[in-house]
Design a protein around this motif. Structure first.
Motif, PDB file in Angstrom:
ATOM      1  N   ASP A 124       0.810  -1.223   0.000  1.00  0.00           N
ATOM      2  CA  ASP A 124       0.000   0.000   0.000  1.00  0.00           C
ATOM      3  C   ASP A 124       0.838   1.266   0.000  1.00  0.00           C
ATOM      4  OD1 ASP A 124      -2.301  -1.515   0.015  1.00  0.00           O
ATOM      5  OD2 ASP A 124      -2.573  -1.414   2.193  1.00  0.00           O
ATOM      6  N   HIS A 127       1.302   3.547  -3.138  1.00  0.00           N
ATOM      7  CA  HIS A 127       0.282   4.495  -3.587  1.00  0.00           C
ATOM      8  C   HIS A 127       0.451   5.859  -2.931  1.00  0.00           C
ATOM      9  CE1 HIS A 127      -1.483   0.974  -5.349  1.00  0.00           C
ATOM     10  NE2 HIS A 127      -1.643   0.400  -4.175  1.00  0.00           N
ATOM     11  N   MET A 145      -3.600   6.289 -10.481  1.00  0.00           N
ATOM     12  CA  MET A 145      -4.155   5.018 -10.038  1.00  0.00           C
ATOM     13  C   MET A 145      -3.235   3.898 -10.521  1.00  0.00           C
ATOM     14  SD  MET A 145      -7.182   5.168 -12.863  1.00  0.00           S
ATOM     15  CE  MET A 145      -8.267   3.987 -12.102  1.00  0.00           C
ATOM     16  N   ASP A 149      -9.522  -3.274 -12.717  1.00  0.00           N
ATOM     17  CA  ASP A 149     -10.594  -4.174 -12.288  1.00  0.00           C
ATOM     18  C   ASP A 149     -11.297  -4.844 -13.460  1.00  0.00           C
ATOM     19  OD1 ASP A 149     -10.156  -3.701  -9.609  1.00  0.00           O
ATOM     20  OD2 ASP A 149     -11.613  -2.072  -9.472  1.00  0.00           O
ATOM     21  N   GLN A 164      -7.527  -2.457  -9.153  1.00  0.00           N
ATOM     22  CA  GLN A 164      -7.441  -0.996  -9.237  1.00  0.00           C
ATOM     23  C   GLN A 164      -7.358  -0.363  -7.855  1.00  0.00           C
ATOM     24  OE1 GLN A 164     -10.152   1.157 -11.922  1.00  0.00           O
ATOM     25  NE2 GLN A 164     -10.680   2.455 -10.170  1.00  0.00           N
ATOM     26  N   VAL A 165      -6.426   0.571  -7.703  1.00  0.00           N
ATOM     27  CA  VAL A 165      -6.308   1.384  -6.497  1.00  0.00           C
ATOM     28  C   VAL A 165      -6.114   2.836  -6.930  1.00  0.00           C
ATOM     29  CG1 VAL A 165      -5.033   1.842  -4.374  1.00  0.00           C
ATOM     30  CG2 VAL A 165      -5.251  -0.521  -5.213  1.00  0.00           C
ATOM     31  N   SER A 166      -7.081   3.690  -6.611  1.00  0.00           N
ATOM     32  CA  SER A 166      -6.988   5.111  -6.941  1.00  0.00           C
ATOM     33  C   SER A 166      -6.158   5.838  -5.884  1.00  0.00           C
ATOM     34  CB  SER A 166      -8.383   5.739  -7.006  1.00  0.00           C
ATOM     35  OG  SER A 166      -9.189   5.118  -7.987  1.00  0.00           O
ATOM     36  N   ARG A 167      -5.248   6.690  -6.338  1.00  0.00           N
ATOM     37  CA  ARG A 167      -4.479   7.495  -5.384  1.00  0.00           C
ATOM     38  C   ARG A 167      -5.354   8.613  -4.839  1.00  0.00           C
ATOM     39  NH1 ARG A 167       0.916   9.799  -7.635  1.00  0.00           N
ATOM     40  NH2 ARG A 167       1.499   9.928  -5.435  1.00  0.00           N
ATOM     41  N   ASP A 200     -13.078   2.317  -7.153  1.00  0.00           N
ATOM     42  CA  ASP A 200     -12.355   1.057  -7.027  1.00  0.00           C
ATOM     43  C   ASP A 200     -13.321  -0.073  -6.701  1.00  0.00           C
ATOM     44  OD1 ASP A 200     -10.266   2.761  -7.372  1.00  0.00           O
ATOM     45  OD2 ASP A 200      -9.304   2.387  -5.444  1.00  0.00           O
TER      46      ASP A 200
END
Length: 459
Positions: A124, A127, A145, A149, A164-167, A200
């Motif tokens: 993590d 990010h 990001m 997904d 997907q992980v958005s900042r 996300d």
């Protein structure tokens, strides 16, 4: 330690290479320009197609021979490193450091271990990390990001880069502020699917803007030019098109991958949209940004593609009238559903179709570029072109352009240029002043000419 970094693949890989290079420099490494001068060589890899994988194998083979002759630490990072395919390659070629896309901040730990180190977890803290801005550059990438997904049947990215992980927008704006402070004029927002930013796992994140809202926020920062990549048509909304049209800093360039013009092939690809929906997005873009330059990605010869399917792709190209396209023959990638379940087409069929598509693309690109003949364009010049006495750069529509050096304009910067000639893939021009007059070329260009004054206005 003297380190050399080799990068293959997409703009996300370029961003990741900058991130890791900044980590190496903070550890005291001296970045060098060649393998021969390095005692640590790190390759940032791509796994989307087979060709970049073959390139990695070739370089690693050379490095293994070099390692037998002198002390040398070999590193491999990026998408290929995350796959079993890449890990088998790493074992074969005696790679010492292996880092997946989610473990890039482990580079220091890896080198300090003084033994073989493999980091393949998605962490993590990546990010939240803000790398220092690039030095002496007018354009930069900014990741908004990571991961994806969607699960297109041909694509290995969800496996290599994770979900997907958005900042957080505060981190994005902080990084943007540092880029502005370093003199950056153009920023490209990066993500596997920027249109899904802030959603996300299909759920809206509390406190996060939509991508359209983020575009407006970035546009209010003072940055002069904004581009973004890549867009997935499934998540494209008219609000994004409206934000583009309402935000002056957003460049008139849209890259919207379609992959195929056939609904049947799109279903086999699991692209989650059809031709009609895609064309609706094109209409929305042109409604809000009439002068938009349109680019796309197309995969030719996807398993099961018939001649009728391919004809639908050609007809879509004509219906949209793309300015440019990235075109690839289908490359089966181990670990993807299409590799596991579909029968590949003969290579000669794929190659012949690609040549026909290229011919269509060249015709459209020639017609589209010709419309700029005689126009004045804002151009970002990056520096010397291959041709002596010339500078190279690109327009707001992402067209590459070459211009002669002119008095008072001999290096990187934002300028005005009149387009004097066009080809399907290039514009040629001459720099002009604020009154539209052509600036005099530098006779037998001399470095001290940069100090001469001219009526040119830097934008």
């Amino acid at each position: 330690m003297k380190a050399h970094l080799i990068t293959y693949g997409c703009q996300m890989n370029e961003y990741d290479s900058h991130l890791v290079q900044s980590q190496l420099v903070s550890l005291g490494a001296d970045m060098v320009d060649s393998i021969d001068a390095a005692d640590f060589v790190l390759i940032n890899t791509c796994a989307v197609r087979g060709k970049p994988v073959d390139k990695v194998r070739s370089v690693l083979g050379q490095l293994r021979k070099e390692k037998a002759l002198r002390p040398l630490v070999i590193g491999m990072m990026g998408c290929l490193a995350q796959l079993e395919e890449g890990q088998q390659i790493a074992r074969k070629f005696e790679v010492d450091v292996l880092l997946g896309p989610g473990s890039l901040l482990d580079i220091g730990k890896a080198l300090e271990s003084n033994q073989r180190f493999w980091g393949l977890n998605f962490k993590d803290e990546l990010h939240d990390h803000i790398p220092p801005p690039p030095t002496g550059k007018l354009q930069a990438h900014l990741t908004i990001m990571r991961g994806c997904d969607h699960h297109c049947t041909y694509c290995i990215v969800p496996t290599t880069r994770g979900p997907q992980v958005s900042r957080h927008p505060d981190l994005i704006l902080r990084e943007l502020d540092s880029l502005l402070g370093a003199g950056v004029k153009e920023v490209t927002l990066l993500g596997q699917n920027v249109n899904a930013y802030g959603f996300d796992a299909g759920a809206k994140l509390a406190g996060y803007p939509s991508f359209a809202e983020l575009l407006r926020m970035v546009g209010a920062s003072g940055i002069q030019r904004i581009k973004f990549t890549t867009s997935h048509p499934m998540n494209f909304t008219e609000d994004v098109a409206a934000a583009m049209g309402e935000t002056p800093a957003v460049c008139e360039f849209v890259h919207l991958p379609v992959q195929s013009g056939s609904d049947r092939v799109l279903r086999r690809m699991a692209r989650e949209y059809n031709r009609e929906k895609y064309l609706t997005h094109i209409a929305q873009i042109r409604k809000h940004m009439p002068e938009a330059v349109l680019a796309t990605d197309i995969i030719v010869g996807f398993p099961g593609e018939t001649e009728e399917d391919f004809q639908e792709t050609l007809s879509l190209y004509d219906e949209v009238g793309y300015d440019s396209a990235y075109m690839f023959i289908y490359s089966p990638r181990p670990g993807t559903p299409s590799y596991q379940h579909f029968q590949d087409l003969p290579r000669e069929v794929k190659t012949e179709r690609l040549q026909r598509l290229i011919a269509v693309q060249k015709d459209w690109s020639a017609k589209k570029n010709a419309r700029f003949q005689g126009s004045i364009q804002e151009v970002l010049l990056r520096g010397d072109a291959y041709s002596e006495g010339h500078l190279e750069g690109h327009t707001r529509g992402n067209h590459p352009i070459v211009v002669p050096k002119a008095l008072g304009a001999v290096g990187a910067g934002l300028y005005q240029a009149r387009v004097t000639a066009t080809t399907p893939h290039m514009l040629y021009g001459e720099l002009v002043g604020v009154d539209g007059q052509t600036l005099p070329m530098v006779p037998n260009f001399l470095p001290e000419a940069a100090a001469l004054s001219s009526p040119l206005t830097m934008l």
